[in-house]
Design a protein around this motif. Structure first.
Motif: not given
Length: 210
Positions: A174-194
Protein backbone atom coordinates in the motif's frame (compact mmCIF):
# COMPACT_ATOMS: atom_id res chain seq x y z
CA UNK A 1 11.18 26.16 41.79
CA UNK A 2 12.65 24.27 38.82
CA UNK A 3 10.08 22.58 36.60
CA UNK A 4 9.88 18.83 37.14
CA UNK A 5 10.68 16.78 34.05
CA UNK A 6 8.63 13.73 33.15
CA UNK A 7 11.37 11.47 31.82
CA UNK A 8 8.98 9.11 30.08
CA UNK A 9 7.41 12.04 28.23
CA UNK A 10 10.87 13.24 27.21
CA UNK A 11 11.85 9.79 25.98
CA UNK A 12 8.62 9.60 24.00
CA UNK A 13 9.35 12.99 22.44
CA UNK A 14 12.68 11.60 21.26
CA UNK A 15 11.28 8.35 19.85
CA UNK A 16 8.50 10.28 18.11
CA UNK A 17 11.20 12.44 16.52
CA UNK A 18 13.06 9.30 15.41
CA UNK A 19 9.87 8.10 13.72
CA UNK A 20 9.50 11.36 11.80
CA UNK A 21 13.13 11.28 10.68
CA UNK A 22 12.75 7.70 9.44
CA UNK A 23 9.54 8.54 7.56
CA UNK A 24 11.23 11.51 5.91
CA UNK A 25 14.59 9.95 5.08
CA UNK A 26 14.86 6.33 6.18
CA UNK A 27 17.15 4.85 8.83
CA UNK A 28 20.19 6.29 7.07
CA UNK A 29 18.96 9.78 7.99
CA UNK A 30 18.83 8.99 11.71
CA UNK A 31 21.66 10.55 13.72
CA UNK A 32 21.86 12.23 17.12
CA UNK A 33 21.94 15.54 15.30
CA UNK A 34 18.88 14.97 13.09
CA UNK A 35 16.85 13.52 15.95
CA UNK A 36 17.77 16.38 18.28
CA UNK A 37 16.83 18.94 15.63
CA UNK A 38 13.51 17.20 14.95
CA UNK A 39 12.74 16.95 18.68
CA UNK A 40 13.73 20.58 19.29
CA UNK A 41 16.33 19.76 21.93
CA UNK A 42 20.08 19.53 22.26
CA UNK A 43 22.18 16.58 21.12
CA UNK A 44 23.47 16.29 24.68
CA UNK A 45 19.94 15.86 26.01
CA UNK A 46 19.19 13.10 23.50
CA UNK A 47 22.43 11.41 24.57
CA UNK A 48 21.39 11.73 28.21
CA UNK A 49 18.30 9.63 27.57
CA UNK A 50 19.80 7.29 24.98
CA UNK A 51 23.51 6.66 25.11
CA UNK A 52 23.72 5.14 21.64
CA UNK A 53 21.87 5.35 18.34
CA UNK A 54 21.05 1.66 18.70
CA UNK A 55 19.28 2.35 22.01
CA UNK A 56 16.93 4.99 20.63
CA UNK A 57 16.27 2.96 17.49
CA UNK A 58 15.16 -0.07 19.52
CA UNK A 59 13.14 2.19 21.85
CA UNK A 60 11.45 3.64 18.78
CA UNK A 61 10.55 0.17 17.48
CA UNK A 62 9.11 -0.70 20.90
CA UNK A 63 7.07 2.50 20.95
CA UNK A 64 5.56 1.75 17.53
CA UNK A 65 4.64 -1.77 18.60
CA UNK A 66 3.29 -0.51 21.93
CA UNK A 67 0.98 1.94 20.16
CA UNK A 68 -0.19 -0.74 17.72
CA UNK A 69 -0.65 -3.21 20.58
CA UNK A 70 -2.85 -0.74 22.47
CA UNK A 71 -5.05 -0.36 19.40
CA UNK A 72 -5.22 -4.15 18.95
CA UNK A 73 -6.32 -4.49 22.57
CA UNK A 74 -9.08 -1.92 22.00
CA UNK A 75 -10.18 -3.73 18.87
CA UNK A 76 -10.25 -7.09 20.61
CA UNK A 77 -12.17 -5.64 23.56
CA UNK A 78 -14.71 -4.10 21.20
CA UNK A 79 -15.16 -7.46 19.46
CA UNK A 80 -15.24 -9.62 22.56
CA UNK A 81 -18.27 -11.54 23.71
CA UNK A 82 -20.52 -12.15 20.74
CA UNK A 83 -17.88 -11.53 18.08
CA UNK A 84 -17.03 -14.47 15.85
CA UNK A 85 -13.39 -15.55 15.43
CA UNK A 86 -13.48 -14.16 11.90
CA UNK A 87 -14.67 -10.75 13.12
CA UNK A 88 -11.97 -10.66 15.79
CA UNK A 89 -9.20 -11.64 13.34
CA UNK A 90 -10.45 -9.17 10.73
CA UNK A 91 -10.40 -6.35 13.28
CA UNK A 92 -6.76 -7.05 14.08
CA UNK A 93 -5.72 -7.41 10.43
CA UNK A 94 -7.41 -4.21 9.30
CA UNK A 95 -5.67 -2.38 12.14
CA UNK A 96 -2.34 -3.51 10.65
CA UNK A 97 -3.07 -1.79 7.33
CA UNK A 98 -1.81 1.77 6.74
CA UNK A 99 -5.30 3.20 6.27
CA UNK A 100 -4.49 6.59 7.83
CA UNK A 101 -1.42 8.78 8.23
CA UNK A 102 -0.52 7.42 11.66
CA UNK A 103 -0.57 3.80 10.53
CA UNK A 104 1.15 4.70 7.28
CA UNK A 105 4.02 6.25 9.24
CA UNK A 106 4.21 3.16 11.46
CA UNK A 107 4.34 0.88 8.40
CA UNK A 108 7.20 2.92 6.95
CA UNK A 109 9.12 2.77 10.22
CA UNK A 110 8.62 -0.99 10.61
CA UNK A 111 9.59 -1.54 6.98
CA UNK A 112 12.80 0.38 7.59
CA UNK A 113 13.62 -1.86 10.56
CA UNK A 114 12.97 -4.97 8.49
CA UNK A 115 15.31 -3.68 5.79
CA UNK A 116 17.97 -2.94 8.40
CA UNK A 117 17.70 -6.48 9.78
CA UNK A 118 18.03 -7.95 6.28
CA UNK A 119 20.99 -5.74 5.41
CA UNK A 120 22.76 -6.31 8.73
CA UNK A 121 22.68 -2.64 9.69
CA UNK A 122 23.01 -3.15 13.44
CA UNK A 123 19.41 -4.21 14.15
CA UNK A 124 18.70 -7.93 14.18
CA UNK A 125 15.40 -9.71 13.58
CA UNK A 126 15.63 -11.34 17.02
CA UNK A 127 15.46 -7.92 18.64
CA UNK A 128 12.20 -7.01 16.92
CA UNK A 129 10.34 -10.34 16.93
CA UNK A 130 8.50 -10.23 20.27
CA UNK A 131 5.49 -8.26 19.04
CA UNK A 132 5.02 -10.24 15.78
CA UNK A 133 5.14 -13.47 17.79
CA UNK A 134 2.40 -12.12 20.06
CA UNK A 135 0.25 -11.29 17.04
CA UNK A 136 0.68 -14.80 15.67
CA UNK A 137 -0.49 -16.20 19.00
CA UNK A 138 -3.59 -13.95 19.00
CA UNK A 139 -4.58 -14.92 15.47
CA UNK A 140 -3.85 -18.63 16.07
CA UNK A 141 -6.03 -18.58 19.17
CA UNK A 142 -8.93 -17.13 17.19
CA UNK A 143 -8.42 -19.71 14.44
CA UNK A 144 -8.64 -22.42 17.09
CA UNK A 145 -11.93 -20.89 18.22
CA UNK A 146 -13.26 -21.06 14.67
CA UNK A 147 -13.71 -24.82 15.08
CA UNK A 148 -12.59 -25.75 11.59
CA UNK A 149 -13.01 -29.44 10.86
CA UNK A 150 -9.86 -31.58 11.08
CA UNK A 151 -7.61 -28.56 11.72
CA UNK A 152 -5.02 -29.10 14.45
CA UNK A 153 -3.46 -26.47 16.70
CA UNK A 154 -0.23 -26.83 14.71
CA UNK A 155 -2.12 -26.11 11.48
CA UNK A 156 -3.79 -23.10 13.11
CA UNK A 157 -0.37 -21.73 14.08
CA UNK A 158 0.89 -22.16 10.51
CA UNK A 159 -2.23 -20.48 9.14
CA UNK A 160 -1.69 -17.58 11.55
CA UNK A 161 1.90 -17.21 10.34
CA UNK A 162 0.69 -17.22 6.73
CA UNK A 163 -2.05 -14.68 7.38
CA UNK A 164 0.30 -12.23 9.07
CA UNK A 165 2.97 -12.69 6.40
CA UNK A 166 0.36 -11.87 3.77
CA UNK A 167 -0.88 -8.83 5.69
CA UNK A 168 2.68 -7.56 6.01
CA UNK A 169 3.05 -7.80 2.25
CA UNK A 170 -0.27 -6.06 1.64
CA UNK A 171 0.61 -3.27 4.07
CA UNK A 172 3.99 -2.67 2.44
CA UNK A 173 2.33 -2.82 -1.00
CA UNK A 174 0.00 0.00 0.00
CA UNK A 175 2.87 2.39 0.73
CA UNK A 176 3.94 2.95 -2.92
CA UNK A 177 0.34 2.69 -4.11
CA UNK A 178 0.31 -0.90 -5.42
CA UNK A 179 -2.89 -1.45 -3.43
CA UNK A 180 -5.64 1.03 -2.64
CA UNK A 181 -7.28 0.97 0.78
CA UNK A 182 -10.36 -0.65 -0.76
CA UNK A 183 -8.33 -3.36 -2.50
CA UNK A 184 -6.33 -4.05 0.66
CA UNK A 185 -9.48 -4.61 2.72
CA UNK A 186 -10.92 -6.83 -0.03
CA UNK A 187 -7.71 -8.89 0.08
CA UNK A 188 -8.08 -9.26 3.85
CA UNK A 189 -11.61 -10.58 3.42
CA UNK A 190 -10.55 -12.94 0.64
CA UNK A 191 -7.64 -14.21 2.75
CA UNK A 192 -10.02 -14.98 5.59
CA UNK A 193 -12.45 -16.67 3.20
CA UNK A 194 -9.67 -18.97 2.00
CA UNK A 195 -8.17 -19.65 5.43
CA UNK A 196 -11.42 -20.29 7.25
CA UNK A 197 -12.72 -22.70 4.63
CA UNK A 198 -12.89 -26.13 6.26
CA UNK A 199 -11.34 -29.25 4.83
CA UNK A 200 -14.78 -30.69 4.09
CA UNK A 201 -15.67 -27.59 2.06
CA UNK A 202 -12.75 -28.17 -0.28
CA UNK A 203 -13.08 -31.90 -0.75
CA UNK A 204 -14.15 -32.88 -4.26
CA UNK A 205 -17.53 -34.43 -4.61
CA UNK A 206 -17.76 -38.13 -5.29
CA UNK A 207 -19.10 -39.50 -8.55
CA UNK A 208 -22.76 -38.94 -9.07
CA UNK A 209 -25.17 -41.62 -10.23
CA UNK A 210 -26.80 -41.33 -13.63
Amino acid sequence: MPRLVDHEVRRREITDAVRRVIVAGGLAAVTFQTVAAEAGMSVRLVQYYFGTKREFLLATHRSVMHDAGARFAERMAAHSGDASPREAIRAVLVELLPLDERRRAEAIVLGAFNTAAIAGQGITADETLAAPRALVAIVADQLDRAGRADVSAARAALDAELILAAIGGIAQGMLPGHYTARTAVELVDHLLDVTLTTASDTEPEGPRGH
